[in-house]
Motif scaffolding. Structure first.
Motif, PDB file in Angstrom:
ATOM      1  N   ASN A  12       0.827  -1.211   0.000  1.00 19.52           N
ATOM      2  CA  ASN A  12       0.000   0.000   0.000  1.00 19.52           C
ATOM      3  C   ASN A  12       0.862   1.261   0.000  1.00 19.52           C
ATOM      4  OD1 ASN A  12       0.881  -0.181   2.610  1.00 19.52           O
ATOM      5  ND2 ASN A  12      -1.114   0.102   3.567  1.00 19.52           N
ATOM      6  N   GLY A  13       2.030   1.178  -0.630  1.00 16.03           N
ATOM      7  CA  GLY A  13       2.909   2.334  -0.773  1.00 16.03           C
ATOM      8  C   GLY A  13       4.250   2.122  -0.115  1.00 16.03           C
ATOM      9  N   ARG A  14       5.121   3.117  -0.273  1.00 14.43           N
ATOM     10  CA  ARG A  14       6.469   3.033   0.295  1.00 14.43           C
ATOM     11  C   ARG A  14       6.464   3.154   1.811  1.00 14.43           C
ATOM     12  NH1 ARG A  14      11.212   3.537  -2.179  1.00 14.43           N
ATOM     13  NH2 ARG A  14      11.175   3.486  -4.436  1.00 14.43           N
ATOM     14  N   ASP A  15       5.412   3.679   2.380  1.00 18.33           N
ATOM     15  CA  ASP A  15       5.317   3.867   3.826  1.00 18.33           C
ATOM     16  C   ASP A  15       4.067   3.135   4.314  1.00 18.33           C
ATOM     17  OD1 ASP A  15       5.979   4.729   6.328  1.00 18.33           O
ATOM     18  OD2 ASP A  15       5.593   6.848   5.952  1.00 18.33           O
ATOM     19  N   GLY A  16       4.187   1.842   4.442  1.00 19.30           N
ATOM     20  CA  GLY A  16       3.033   1.011   4.815  1.00 19.30           C
ATOM     21  C   GLY A  16       3.455  -0.425   5.043  1.00 19.30           C
ATOM     22  N   ARG A  17       2.754  -1.349   4.391  1.00 16.87           N
ATOM     23  CA  ARG A  17       3.060  -2.768   4.531  1.00 16.87           C
ATOM     24  C   ARG A  17       3.128  -3.401   3.151  1.00 16.87           C
ATOM     25  NH1 ARG A  17       3.863  -4.008   9.199  1.00 16.87           N
ATOM     26  NH2 ARG A  17       4.241  -6.200   8.930  1.00 16.87           N
ATOM     27  N   GLY A  18       3.898  -4.473   3.086  1.00 17.98           N
ATOM     28  CA  GLY A  18       3.963  -5.287   1.886  1.00 17.98           C
ATOM     29  C   GLY A  18       3.886  -6.738   2.297  1.00 17.98           C
ATOM     30  N   ALA A  19       3.114  -7.524   1.555  1.00 17.19           N
ATOM     31  CA  ALA A  19       2.942  -8.927   1.928  1.00 17.19           C
ATOM     32  C   ALA A  19       2.696  -9.768   0.688  1.00 17.19           C
ATOM     33  CB  ALA A  19       1.768  -9.083   2.903  1.00 17.19           C
ATOM     34  N   THR A  20       3.058 -11.035   0.787  1.00 18.32           N
ATOM     35  CA  THR A  20       2.760 -11.987  -0.279  1.00 18.32           C
ATOM     36  C   THR A  20       1.461 -12.710   0.038  1.00 18.32           C
ATOM     37  OG1 THR A  20       4.132 -13.666   0.806  1.00 18.32           O
ATOM     38  CG2 THR A  20       5.177 -12.336  -0.917  1.00 18.32           C
ATOM     39  N   SER A  21       0.823 -13.211  -1.016  1.00 19.60           N
ATOM     40  CA  SER A  21      -0.477 -13.861  -0.850  1.00 19.60           C
ATOM     41  C   SER A  21      -0.399 -15.135  -0.012  1.00 19.60           C
ATOM     42  CB  SER A  21      -1.079 -14.185  -2.224  1.00 19.60           C
ATOM     43  OG  SER A  21      -0.232 -15.061  -2.936  1.00 19.60           O
ATOM     44  N   ASP A  22       0.783 -15.763   0.042  1.00 18.28           N
ATOM     45  CA  ASP A  22       0.920 -16.990   0.824  1.00 18.28           C
ATOM     46  C   ASP A  22       1.302 -16.726   2.279  1.00 18.28           C
ATOM     47  OD1 ASP A  22       3.592 -16.253   0.657  1.00 18.28           O
ATOM     48  OD2 ASP A  22       4.206 -18.005  -0.519  1.00 18.28           O
ATOM     49  N   GLY A  23       1.499 -15.445   2.638  1.00 18.18           N
ATOM     50  CA  GLY A  23       1.811 -15.083   4.017  1.00 18.18           C
ATOM     51  C   GLY A  23       3.263 -15.291   4.416  1.00 18.18           C
ATOM     52  N   LYS A  24       4.130 -15.728   3.499  1.00 13.35           N
ATOM     53  CA  LYS A  24       5.530 -15.991   3.850  1.00 13.35           C
ATOM     54  C   LYS A  24       6.362 -14.727   3.984  1.00 13.35           C
ATOM     55  CE  LYS A  24       5.558 -20.648   2.091  1.00 13.35           C
ATOM     56  NZ  LYS A  24       6.144 -21.611   1.193  1.00 13.35           N
ATOM     57  N   LEU A  25       5.872 -13.639   3.416  1.00 18.05           N
ATOM     58  CA  LEU A  25       6.563 -12.358   3.542  1.00 18.05           C
ATOM     59  C   LEU A  25       5.536 -11.316   3.948  1.00 18.05           C
ATOM     60  CD1 LEU A  25       9.199 -10.678   3.019  1.00 18.05           C
ATOM     61  CD2 LEU A  25       8.277 -10.233   0.755  1.00 18.05           C
ATOM     62  N   ASP A  26       5.824 -10.618   5.039  1.00 18.31           N
ATOM     63  CA  ASP A  26       4.953  -9.552   5.516  1.00 18.31           C
ATOM     64  C   ASP A  26       5.866  -8.543   6.195  1.00 18.31           C
ATOM     65  OD1 ASP A  26       3.099  -7.847   6.662  1.00 18.31           O
ATOM     66  OD2 ASP A  26       1.852  -9.454   7.462  1.00 18.31           O
ATOM     67  N   ASN A  43      12.551  -1.209   2.339  1.00 20.24           N
ATOM     68  CA  ASN A  43      12.057  -0.432   1.206  1.00 20.24           C
ATOM     69  C   ASN A  43      12.153  -1.270  -0.063  1.00 20.24           C
ATOM     70  OD1 ASN A  43      14.719   0.208  -0.143  1.00 20.24           O
ATOM     71  ND2 ASN A  43      15.079   1.156   1.852  1.00 20.24           N
ATOM     72  N   PRO A  44      11.465  -0.875  -1.118  1.00 22.49           N
ATOM     73  CA  PRO A  44      11.444  -1.676  -2.343  1.00 22.49           C
ATOM     74  C   PRO A  44      12.832  -1.951  -2.922  1.00 22.49           C
ATOM     75  CG  PRO A  44       9.717  -0.028  -2.430  1.00 22.49           C
ATOM     76  CD  PRO A  44      10.547   0.276  -1.216  1.00 22.49           C
ATOM     77  N   GLU A  45      13.749  -0.992  -2.783  1.00 22.82           N
ATOM     78  CA  GLU A  45      15.092  -1.197  -3.326  1.00 22.82           C
ATOM     79  C   GLU A  45      15.830  -2.304  -2.577  1.00 22.82           C
ATOM     80  OE1 GLU A  45      13.153   1.983  -4.729  1.00 22.82           O
ATOM     81  OE2 GLU A  45      13.766   1.960  -2.621  1.00 22.82           O
ATOM     82  N   GLN A  46      15.634  -2.383  -1.264  1.00 19.77           N
ATOM     83  CA  GLN A  46      16.244  -3.465  -0.492  1.00 19.77           C
ATOM     84  C   GLN A  46      15.669  -4.814  -0.903  1.00 19.77           C
ATOM     85  OE1 GLN A  46      15.235  -1.835   3.363  1.00 19.77           O
ATOM     86  NE2 GLN A  46      17.396  -1.426   3.810  1.00 19.77           N
ATOM     87  N   LEU A  47      14.367  -4.867  -1.077  1.00 18.45           N
ATOM     88  CA  LEU A  47      13.735  -6.124  -1.486  1.00 18.45           C
ATOM     89  C   LEU A  47      14.212  -6.541  -2.876  1.00 18.45           C
ATOM     90  CD1 LEU A  47      10.154  -5.343  -0.184  1.00 18.45           C
ATOM     91  CD2 LEU A  47      11.780  -6.951   0.821  1.00 18.45           C
ATOM     92  N   PHE A  48      14.322  -5.580  -3.783  1.00 13.89           N
ATOM     93  CA  PHE A  48      14.812  -5.862  -5.125  1.00 13.89           C
ATOM     94  C   PHE A  48      16.263  -6.334  -5.069  1.00 13.89           C
ATOM     95  CE2 PHE A  48      16.472  -4.368  -9.317  1.00 13.89           C
ATOM     96  CZ  PHE A  48      15.701  -5.189 -10.121  1.00 13.89           C
ATOM     97  N   ALA A  49      17.081  -5.703  -4.225  1.00 13.51           N
ATOM     98  CA  ALA A  49      18.491  -6.082  -4.099  1.00 13.51           C
ATOM     99  C   ALA A  49      18.635  -7.536  -3.645  1.00 13.51           C
ATOM    100  CB  ALA A  49      19.213  -5.141  -3.128  1.00 13.51           C
ATOM    101  N   VAL A  50      17.889  -7.923  -2.636  1.00 13.50           N
ATOM    102  CA  VAL A  50      17.973  -9.300  -2.138  1.00 13.50           C
ATOM    103  C   VAL A  50      17.476 -10.281  -3.191  1.00 13.50           C
ATOM    104  CG1 VAL A  50      17.063 -10.913  -0.405  1.00 13.50           C
ATOM    105  CG2 VAL A  50      17.865  -8.656   0.294  1.00 13.50           C
TER     106      VAL A  50
END
Length: 137
Positions: A12-26, A43-50
């Motif tokens: 729901n944006g850069r300042d909020g929460r991010g999650a996968t549909s299977d619940g393994k990442l929140d 942040n999205p750049e960290q997630l992309f980097a990993v």
């Protein structure tokens, strides 16, 4: 293309929460201080980097097998930079730093990284869109 797997994520944006549909990442998302945020989240750049680092390392494993090289003790560090572009938006750039075993020569290492860059789906998705620099360390 025949899809083997589909990951589904919602944010729901850069300042909020991010999650996968299977619940393994929140994860809590927050802009870094360099971009005006408090940095109290990923942040999205960290997630992309990993993701890119993991994918590129796996691609090296595929290529290394073809080249008869042992990369069981290899690691990749992805540096993902973000900044303003000329069109008034933002753009990314990536540096992939790969630590190879001493048994792999500089020439073999360059060939391995170049070939992995052709195999890795992240590399294929970014090719021609953002600069990606390959560095053997």
């Amino acid at each position: 293309m025949s899809v083997l797997y589909t990951a589904v994520g919602t944010a729901n944006g850069r300042d909020g929460r991010g999650a996968t549909s299977d619940g393994k990442l929140d994860v809590k998302l927050a802009p870094p201080p360099e971009m005006g945020g408090d940095g109290n989240g990923t942040n999205p750049e960290q997630l992309f980097a990993v993701g890119y680092a993991a994918c590129f390392t796996s691609a090296m494993g595929v290529v290394a097998k073809r080249m008869d090289l042992d990369v069981s003790d290899v690691s990749t560090t992805a540096e993902v930079g973000i900044g303003p572009n000329a069109e008034g938006g933002f753009a990314l750039e990536v540096t992939l730093r790969v630590e190879l075993p001493d048994a792999i020569s500089a020439e073999q290492g360059k060939a391995l990284l170049d070939a992995a860059h052709q195999v890795c789906p992240y590399s294929n998705a970014t090719r021609g869109n953002i600069p990606v620099h390959l560095v053997v360390e």
